[in-house]
Design an enzyme around this catalytic site. Structure first.
Site, PDB file in Angstrom:
ATOM      1  N   ARG A 214      67.837 121.348  68.797  1.00 39.14           N
ATOM      2  CA  ARG A 214      67.382 119.981  69.030  1.00 39.14           C
ATOM      3  C   ARG A 214      67.942 119.130  67.891  1.00 39.14           C
ATOM      4  O   ARG A 214      68.553 119.626  66.959  1.00 39.14           O
ATOM      5  CB  ARG A 214      65.854 119.874  69.187  1.00 39.14           C
ATOM      6  N   GLY A 215      67.694 117.811  68.005  1.00 41.67           N
ATOM      7  CA  GLY A 215      68.308 116.885  67.045  1.00 41.67           C
ATOM      8  C   GLY A 215      69.587 116.352  67.681  1.00 41.67           C
ATOM      9  O   GLY A 215      70.375 117.131  68.242  1.00 41.67           O
ATOM     10  N   ALA A 216      69.764 115.036  67.601  1.00 40.96           N
ATOM     11  CA  ALA A 216      70.835 114.394  68.383  1.00 40.96           C
ATOM     12  C   ALA A 216      72.235 114.994  68.150  1.00 40.96           C
ATOM     13  O   ALA A 216      72.900 115.397  69.110  1.00 40.96           O
ATOM     14  CB  ALA A 216      70.818 112.889  68.115  1.00 40.96           C
TER      15      ALA A 216
ATOM     16  N   ASN B 172      64.072 106.533  68.106  1.00 43.97           N
ATOM     17  CA  ASN B 172      63.888 107.804  67.381  1.00 43.97           C
ATOM     18  C   ASN B 172      62.556 108.428  67.795  1.00 43.97           C
ATOM     19  O   ASN B 172      61.819 107.864  68.606  1.00 43.97           O
ATOM     20  CB  ASN B 172      63.920 107.548  65.867  1.00 43.97           C
ATOM     21  N   LYS B 173      62.267 109.579  67.256  1.00 40.60           N
ATOM     22  CA  LYS B 173      61.042 110.320  67.583  1.00 40.60           C
ATOM     23  C   LYS B 173      59.824 109.400  67.582  1.00 40.60           C
ATOM     24  O   LYS B 173      59.663 108.569  66.693  1.00 40.60           O
ATOM     25  CB  LYS B 173      60.874 111.449  66.557  1.00 40.60           C
TER      26      LYS B 173
ATOM     27  N   ARG C  39      69.007 116.592  78.455  1.00 42.78           N
ATOM     28  CA  ARG C  39      68.022 115.771  77.718  1.00 42.78           C
ATOM     29  C   ARG C  39      68.542 114.327  77.729  1.00 42.78           C
ATOM     30  O   ARG C  39      69.650 114.069  77.282  1.00 42.78           O
ATOM     31  CB  ARG C  39      67.826 116.274  76.277  1.00 42.78           C
TER      32      ARG C  39
ATOM     33  N   GLN D  33      57.998 119.007  64.254  1.00 39.98           N
ATOM     34  CA  GLN D  33      59.318 119.256  63.647  1.00 39.98           C
ATOM     35  C   GLN D  33      59.329 118.931  62.149  1.00 39.98           C
ATOM     36  O   GLN D  33      60.104 119.498  61.398  1.00 39.98           O
ATOM     37  CB  GLN D  33      60.412 118.429  64.333  1.00 39.98           C
TER      38      GLN D  33
ATOM     39  N   ASP E 296      68.066 108.930  67.577  1.00 38.05           N
ATOM     40  CA  ASP E 296      68.673 109.576  68.747  1.00 38.05           C
ATOM     41  C   ASP E 296      69.609 108.641  69.484  1.00 38.05           C
ATOM     42  O   ASP E 296      70.450 109.083  70.264  1.00 38.05           O
ATOM     43  CB  ASP E 296      67.579 110.067  69.692  1.00 38.05           C
TER      44      ASP E 296
HETATM   45  O1  MRU Z   1      62.648 115.951  69.883  1.00 37.55           O
HETATM   46  P1  MRU Z   1      63.714 116.214  68.875  1.00 37.55           P
HETATM   47  O2  MRU Z   1      63.352 117.260  67.897  1.00 37.55           O
HETATM   48  O3  MRU Z   1      65.058 116.444  69.493  1.00 37.55           O
HETATM   49  O4  MRU Z   1      63.811 114.831  68.128  1.00 37.55           O
HETATM   50  C1  MRU Z   1      64.741 114.725  67.103  1.00 37.55           C
HETATM   51  C2  MRU Z   1      64.571 113.528  66.341  1.00 37.55           C
HETATM   52  O5  MRU Z   1      63.865 112.602  66.675  1.00 37.55           O
HETATM   53  C3  MRU Z   1      65.442 113.381  65.189  1.00 37.55           C
HETATM   54  O6  MRU Z   1      64.761 112.696  64.195  1.00 37.55           O
HETATM   55  C4  MRU Z   1      66.681 112.677  65.697  1.00 37.55           C
HETATM   56  O7  MRU Z   1      67.287 113.426  66.720  1.00 37.55           O
HETATM   57  C5  MRU Z   1      67.647 112.407  64.691  1.00 37.55           C
HETATM   58  S1  MRU Z   1      68.632 113.816  64.457  1.00 37.55           S
HETATM   59  C6  MRU Z   1      69.617 113.584  63.115  1.00 37.55           C
END
Ligand code: MRU
Length: 356
Positions: free
Chosen positions: A51-53, A250-251, A88, A199, A240
Site C-alpha cells: 500500500r502507499g501511492a 490523503n488518508k 484501488r 498504518q 495519494d
Molecule cells: O490506505 P493506504 O495505506 O494506502 O494509504 C496511504 C496513505 O494515505 C499514504 O499516506 C499515502 O499513500 C502517501 S504514500 C507516500
C-alpha cells in the site's frame, strides 16, 4: 532502509517472480511474499499487502511484467492493465505507472517485450528512489531552519504511513526526517495511529524504530491539543493524489490535522513525487474516494497473550459503520509542497513553476 537489521527495498524482481514485504502482517510478523501472476499483483494491491501511492504504482508496473511472463499476448496485457488500474481507485500513481508501462508495451509483439517491460519497471523504481531522496534533501532545509531557531529537538507530526514502506525506499513524508536524523539533528515524530488500519502505529512507528528515530504513537484526535501546547513544530504528510490547484487528497483525517495546524499557526507540509500530481481533475469533488469494507472499523487485529495474531470484533454486532479511506485538504491549509524539484506553494502557479 533497514528492517530486522537488514537493508531492503519494498519490492524487487527475482527469478521471474516479484517479491514484496507483506505489510498486512507488520509489525508482528516479517514475511516476504512472492507474486507469480498478474492476479497475485492485483490481489496484493487490493488486500493491501502493498500500500502507499508510489508502491502500488510500482506493484502495478510489476504486475504487467508478470502478465507478459504468463502470456505474451496484447489483449491479455490490455485487460491486465485495466484490471490493475481498477484495483484501488484513489491513488493516482497506479494509473500513472500503468499508463507509462503501456506507452512502451502497446503494440510490441516481439520477444523483446519482456526486456522492455523490465527496463521500464526498473526505471520507475530507480526514479522513485531518487525522487524520494530529493524530497528528503529539500525537506531537510525546513527541519534545519526550525532546529537552528529552536536549538532543541524538532517535533514533527505525521499521519498514516508515507514512510519508505509506502514507496520503494526513503518514503515521502519520512524522507526529510531520515535525512535530518542522518545529519545529527534531533527529531521526534508524533505518529498518528491512523484508524482504521493503524498504518501510523503499525508501519510508521515500526519503520522509525528500525532506523533508531524517536517517535511516539498518538490516538488520531490527540494532535490538536499537542499543537495548542507547543508540542508540534511542523506537520509533514504524504498524499495519494494532489490536484494541479494544490488540493491534497490523503488518508482520512489529514484534513482535520491541517485545520488544527492552521488554527495554531503550525507549518503543514505535504511531501510528494511528481507521479502523485493529477493534472486533469479540476474539482476535488471528482476524486474517487475509496469506500472500504466496514469490517476494517469493527474488527481489530493484534497479538494475543500467546503471541499469536488474532482478530476481534469491537463494535456492537448490530451497529452500522461507514469507512471512507481518504479526505481532501484544501490548498489554502497547505504551507508548501515538498517535491523532488524543490518546495513550492500549493497552487497551480507554484506547481507549474517547478514542473513546466
Ligand atoms: O490506505 P493506504 O495505506 O494506502 O494509504 C496511504 C496513505 O494515505 C499514504 O499516506 C499515502 O499513500 C502517501 S504514500 C507516500
Amino acid at each position: 532502509m533497514r528492517l530486522e537489521g537488514k537493508e531492503y527495498r519494498t519490492i524487487w524482481f527475482d527469478n521471474n517472480v516479484v517479491k514484496i514485504i507483506d505489510q498486512t502482517k507488520l509489525p508482528h510478523q516479517f514475511r516476504i511474499k512472492e507474486l507469480k501472476t498478474v492476479k497475485d499483483a492485483i490481489n496484493a494491491i487490493k488486500v493491501m499487502e502493498v500500500r502507499g501511492a508510489p508502491l502500488i504504482g510500482a506493484t502495478a508496473a510489476f504486475g504487467l511484467v508478470l502478465a507478459i511472463i504468463e502470456k505474451n499476448d496484447q489483449s491479455f496485457l490490455k485487460k491486465s492493465a485495466k484490471d490493475l488500474i481498477c484495483s484501488r481507485p484513489t491513488a493516482i500513481n497506479l494509473k500513472w505507472a500503468v499508463d507509462r508501462m503501456m506507452n512502451k508495451l502497446s503494440g510490441v509483439n516481439s520477444d523483446q517485450i519482456l526486456e522492455i517491460a523490465l527496463n521500464e519497471v526498473n526505471e520507475i523504481c530507480e526514479e522513485d528512489i531518487k525522487f524520494c531522496e530529493n524530497i528528503g534533501l529539500n525537506g531537510l532545509k525546513i527541519i534545519e531552519e526550525i532546529y537552528n531557531k529552536k536549538k532543541d529537538t524538532v517535533n514533527i507530526l505525521t499521519h498514516c504511513n508515507a514512510g519508505w514502506l509506502a514507496t520503494i525506499n526513503w518514503g515521502t513524508a519520512t524522507s526529510p526526517i531520515y535525512h535530518a536524523h542522518k545529519k545529527g539533528i534531533p527529531v521526534h515524530v508524533w505518529a498518528d495511529e491512523t484508524r482504521p488500519r493503524n498504518q501510523g502505529a503499525n508501519l510508521t512507528s515500526y519503520e522509525l524504530n528500525e532506523e533508531g528515530i524517536k517517535n511516539t504513537i498518538i490516538a488520531d484526535n490527540t494532535g490538536g491539543i499537542l499543537m495548542q501546547r507547543g508540542e508540534v513544530d511542523m506537520c509533514i504528510v504524504g498524499t495519494d493524489r494532489t490536484l494541479a490547484n494544490g488540493d491534497v487528497c490523503n488518508k482520512v483525517g489529514t484534513y482535520l490535522k491541517a485545520l488544527a495546524a492552521h488554527d495554531n499557526k503550525i507549518p503543514f507540509y505535504v511531501a510528494l513525487p511528481s507521479s502523485t500530481i493529477d493534472w486533469n481533475i479540476k474539482d476535488h469533488k471528482n476524486i474517487p474516494i475509496e469506500k472500504r469494507n466496514s469490517d476494517e472499523l469493527s474488527q481489530v487485529e493484534g497479538l494475543d497473550e500467546k503471541g499469536d495474531i488474532k482478530k476481534i470484533q469491537i463494535y456492537p454486532k448490530k451497529s452500522k459503520a461507514m469507512n471512507l479511506a481518504f479526505d481532501v485538504t484544501p490548498a489554502k491549509y497547505v504551507t508548501g509542497l515538498i517535491t523532488e524539484k524543490g518546495i513550492c506553494e500549493a497552487s497551480e502557479k507554484g506547481l507549474k513553476e517547478l514542473f513546466k
